[in-house]
Design a protein around this motif. Structure first.
Motif, mmCIF file in Angstrom:
data_model
loop_
_atom_site.group_PDB
_atom_site.id
_atom_site.type_symbol
_atom_site.label_atom_id
_atom_site.label_comp_id
_atom_site.label_asym_id
_atom_site.label_seq_id
_atom_site.Cartn_x
_atom_site.Cartn_y
_atom_site.Cartn_z
ATOM 1 N N PHE A 150 0.781 -1.131 -0.035
ATOM 2 C CA PHE A 150 -0.003 0.144 -0.138
ATOM 3 C C PHE A 150 0.884 1.276 -0.142
ATOM 4 C CE2 PHE A 150 -2.824 3.251 1.831
ATOM 5 C CZ PHE A 150 -4.086 2.891 0.946
ATOM 6 N N SER A 151 1.722 1.197 1.154
ATOM 7 C CA SER A 151 2.571 2.478 1.105
ATOM 8 C C SER A 151 3.629 2.444 0.213
ATOM 9 C CB SER A 151 3.278 2.515 2.349
ATOM 10 O OG SER A 151 4.304 3.718 2.611
ATOM 11 N N ASP A 152 4.117 3.781 -0.881
ATOM 12 C CA ASP A 152 4.768 3.699 -1.938
ATOM 13 C C ASP A 152 4.487 3.017 -3.120
ATOM 14 O OD1 ASP A 152 6.529 5.581 -0.430
ATOM 15 O OD2 ASP A 152 7.582 3.691 0.342
ATOM 16 N N ASN A 153 3.083 2.746 -3.113
ATOM 17 C CA ASN A 153 2.288 2.100 -4.265
ATOM 18 C C ASN A 153 0.955 2.950 -4.626
ATOM 19 O OD1 ASN A 153 3.926 -0.418 -5.093
ATOM 20 N ND2 ASN A 153 3.662 -0.477 -2.881
ATOM 21 N N LYS A 154 0.314 3.203 -3.613
ATOM 22 C CA LYS A 154 -0.938 3.743 -3.954
ATOM 23 C C LYS A 154 -0.917 5.653 -4.144
ATOM 24 C CE LYS A 154 -3.977 0.463 -3.460
ATOM 25 N NZ LYS A 154 -4.679 -0.240 -4.400
ATOM 26 N N ARG A 207 0.726 12.546 -4.855
ATOM 27 C CA ARG A 207 1.959 12.040 -4.331
ATOM 28 C C ARG A 207 1.505 10.614 -4.204
ATOM 29 N NH1 ARG A 207 1.547 11.097 1.333
ATOM 30 N NH2 ARG A 207 -0.037 12.324 2.624
ATOM 31 N N LEU A 208 2.778 9.580 -3.442
ATOM 32 C CA LEU A 208 2.487 8.185 -3.167
ATOM 33 C C LEU A 208 2.129 8.205 -1.821
ATOM 34 C CD1 LEU A 208 5.734 6.501 -5.152
ATOM 35 C CD2 LEU A 208 3.101 6.854 -5.767
ATOM 36 N N VAL A 209 1.259 7.370 -1.470
ATOM 37 C CA VAL A 209 0.855 6.973 -0.023
ATOM 38 C C VAL A 209 2.287 6.834 0.834
ATOM 39 C CG1 VAL A 209 -0.266 5.813 1.737
ATOM 40 C CG2 VAL A 209 -1.490 6.486 -0.459
ATOM 41 N N GLY A 210 2.638 7.563 2.081
ATOM 42 C CA GLY A 210 3.768 7.153 2.805
ATOM 43 C C GLY A 210 3.362 6.530 4.061
ATOM 44 N N PRO A 211 4.341 5.686 4.829
ATOM 45 C CA PRO A 211 3.969 4.776 6.000
ATOM 46 C C PRO A 211 3.385 5.581 7.108
ATOM 47 C CG PRO A 211 6.470 5.695 5.650
ATOM 48 C CD PRO A 211 5.819 6.146 4.609
ATOM 49 N N ASP A 212 3.375 7.003 7.057
ATOM 50 C CA ASP A 212 2.548 7.599 8.195
ATOM 51 C C ASP A 212 1.187 7.793 7.640
ATOM 52 O OD1 ASP A 212 4.792 7.990 9.756
ATOM 53 O OD2 ASP A 212 5.610 9.704 8.996
ATOM 54 N N ASP A 213 1.018 7.667 6.534
ATOM 55 C CA ASP A 213 -0.467 7.713 6.416
ATOM 56 C C ASP A 213 -1.486 6.610 6.614
ATOM 57 O OD1 ASP A 213 0.161 10.328 5.107
ATOM 58 O OD2 ASP A 213 0.643 9.027 3.211
ATOM 59 N N PRO A 214 -2.739 6.665 6.806
ATOM 60 C CA PRO A 214 -3.604 5.322 6.870
ATOM 61 C C PRO A 214 -3.314 4.306 5.985
ATOM 62 C CG PRO A 214 -4.828 7.416 7.270
ATOM 63 C CD PRO A 214 -3.685 7.958 6.822
ATOM 64 N N GLN A 215 -2.932 3.205 6.356
ATOM 65 C CA GLN A 215 -2.522 2.051 5.641
ATOM 66 C C GLN A 215 -3.682 1.146 5.132
ATOM 67 O OE1 GLN A 215 1.113 1.632 4.680
ATOM 68 N NE2 GLN A 215 0.830 3.811 5.163
ATOM 69 N N SER A 216 -4.954 1.620 5.113
ATOM 70 C CA SER A 216 -6.195 0.717 4.659
ATOM 71 C C SER A 216 -6.889 1.529 3.460
ATOM 72 C CB SER A 216 -7.021 0.298 5.849
ATOM 73 O OG SER A 216 -8.212 -0.430 5.482
ATOM 74 N N GLU A 217 -7.455 0.646 2.434
ATOM 75 C CA GLU A 217 -8.123 1.379 1.501
ATOM 76 C C GLU A 217 -9.442 1.773 2.116
ATOM 77 O OE1 GLU A 217 -6.644 -1.518 1.286
ATOM 78 O OE2 GLU A 217 -5.674 -1.675 -0.701
#
Length: 410
Positions: A167-171, A327-337
């Motif tokens: 999810f992170s660095d992909n979405k 931008r790309l979703v980062g590790p500090d962002d919510p990690q669920s769709e």
């Protein structure tokens, strides 16, 4: 529309871009830097960092020494505590720092600062030897409010994020700011005015695979809560019809295209009258296109970052909105769709107060009321009943009354 907004002369407006193409290439470069699945800025190894900055061993060693956090330590400062990183199991200072280390409260501080005095008294009461003492519940009560069982941690943090490499660095993440409507000035009417500054209503985060309809459903507006028709009060047997449930039409205007909401068969095409108006005169507007809101995804759009676009609903109620970041979703962002679309923040706007008591927020508005000095006139519930209704419930004078839903009620 570029002839009106002149985007090339405004530094905060980008060129027309198709973000998916750019982010897909950037995603490939990020993946190439990641040596294994699950790497992020909190667990990347020194060897991989050296590869990323592309320096030799001697320079990388100098960088490590220069960036050592211990270089910031000064003589006489309090003992550091192990703070919690929501994306990592452990403290940011590592296991070398005691997690539950308490700094003794000095006597001079206890006698000088009330906060230290209160904390010292709390510690004294909470550490009594009697297990049956009711003050023991103080410790349990405080620990329930903290992420860690330590009364030193007066921190407000989000729950720990479970990092997801897929999810992170992909979405793809789109940041959109929606603004409150403002009154357009009318020189023919002296009493009209216009707010000069835009007021932020919401900041919404959406993913690339979300549709424009998903974004539209996250926009909250107090106008949608207005009661329509003669029934202006909910009853036990019948709820008053609301504008958002009756008039569901709307469009999003992005890059010279009207994206219509066609999810309901009775929805009206608001854009056609605008297209006809623009084509029947030499206004240098258009050509315009039409699209479908619920089938168009953000990743399919081409637009300008920082450019003002329009969302229209309830006939002529217009909200400007602006895509401010992609931008790309980062590790500090919510990690669920399931967390997206996400209302990241909301703006603040002063409530409309009752024009009689000036204490409570208005809940009623009257129009053409001969017994008041202004038109329209806003009342709270108590002042409305006391001023406008007789004992038997009939009106005192002639006027039109409507329920008013304040902007902060949503």
């Amino acid at each position: 529309m570029d002839s009106l907004h002149e985007p090339d002369s405004r530094s905060w407006i980008s060129k027309e871009i198709r973000p998916k193409q750019i982010l897909d290439k950037y995603q490939e470069r990020v993946a190439a830097y990641k040596p294994y699945q699950g790497t992020n800025e909190t667990n990347v190894r020194p060897f991989h960092l050296q590869q990323m900055v592309n320096v030799d061993d001697e320079m990388f060693k100098d960088l490590e020494e220069a960036m050592d956090i211990e270089n910031l330590t000064t003589e006489g400062e309090p003992c550091p505590m192990q703070l919690v990183n929501p994306n990592w199991n452990g403290g940011v200072y590592g296991i070398a720092i005691p997690r539950y280390n308490e700094t003794p409260i000095p006597e001079a501080g206890r006698l000088t600062l009330r906060t230290l005095y209160v904390q010292a008294e709390w510690n004294k009461r909470a550490k009594k030897d009697n297990p049956q003492d009711k003050d023991k519940t103080m410790v349990a009560s405080r620990k329930k409010e903290l992420l860690e069982p330590n009364d030193n941690f007066y921190l407000s943090q989000p729950p720990k994020q479970l990092y997801r490499g897929v999810f992170s660095d992909n979405k793809h993440l789109y940041t959109i700011k929606v603004y409150r409507p403002f009154v357009h000035p009318n020189i023919a009417i002296k009493d009209t005015f216009s707010n000069k500054d835009l007021t932020l209503a919401q900041e919404i985060w959406v993913l690339g695979e979300h549709t424009l309809a998903d974004f539209r459903d996250k926009i909250t507006c107090s106008i949608d809560n207005n009661f329509v028709g003669k029934q202006q009060v909910d009853t036990l047997n019948k709820l008053a019809p609301r504008a958002g449930d009756v008039y569901k039409s709307g469009f999003l205007f992005i890059n010279s295209c009207f994206y219509l909401d066609t999810r309901h068969k009775d929805n009206i095409d608001y854009s056609q009258v605008i297209i006809d108006w623009a084509s029947k005169s030499n206004r240098n507007l258009g050509p315009f296109k039409k699209g479908v809101m619920e089938t168009t995804k953000f990743q399919d759009l081409e637009f300008r970052v920082g450019y003002p676009y329009v969302f229209t609903h309830q006939g002529n109620h217009e909200h400007l909105f602006c895509i401010t970041d992609v931008r790309l979703v980062g590790p500090d962002d919510p990690q669920s769709e399931n967390k997206y679309p996400l209302i990241r923040s909301v703006g603040v706007q002063q409530s409309r107060m009752c024009m009689v008591c000036q204490i409570k927020i208005a809940t009623w508005v009257t129009v053409n009321n001969s017994r008041v000095a202004e038109n329209p006139f806003f009342f709270c519930t108590l002042c409305y009943k006391s001023f406008n209704l007789k004992v038997d419930g009939s009106k005192e004078g002639e006027f039109e009354e409507y329920r008013y839903h304040d902007v902060n009620s949503v």
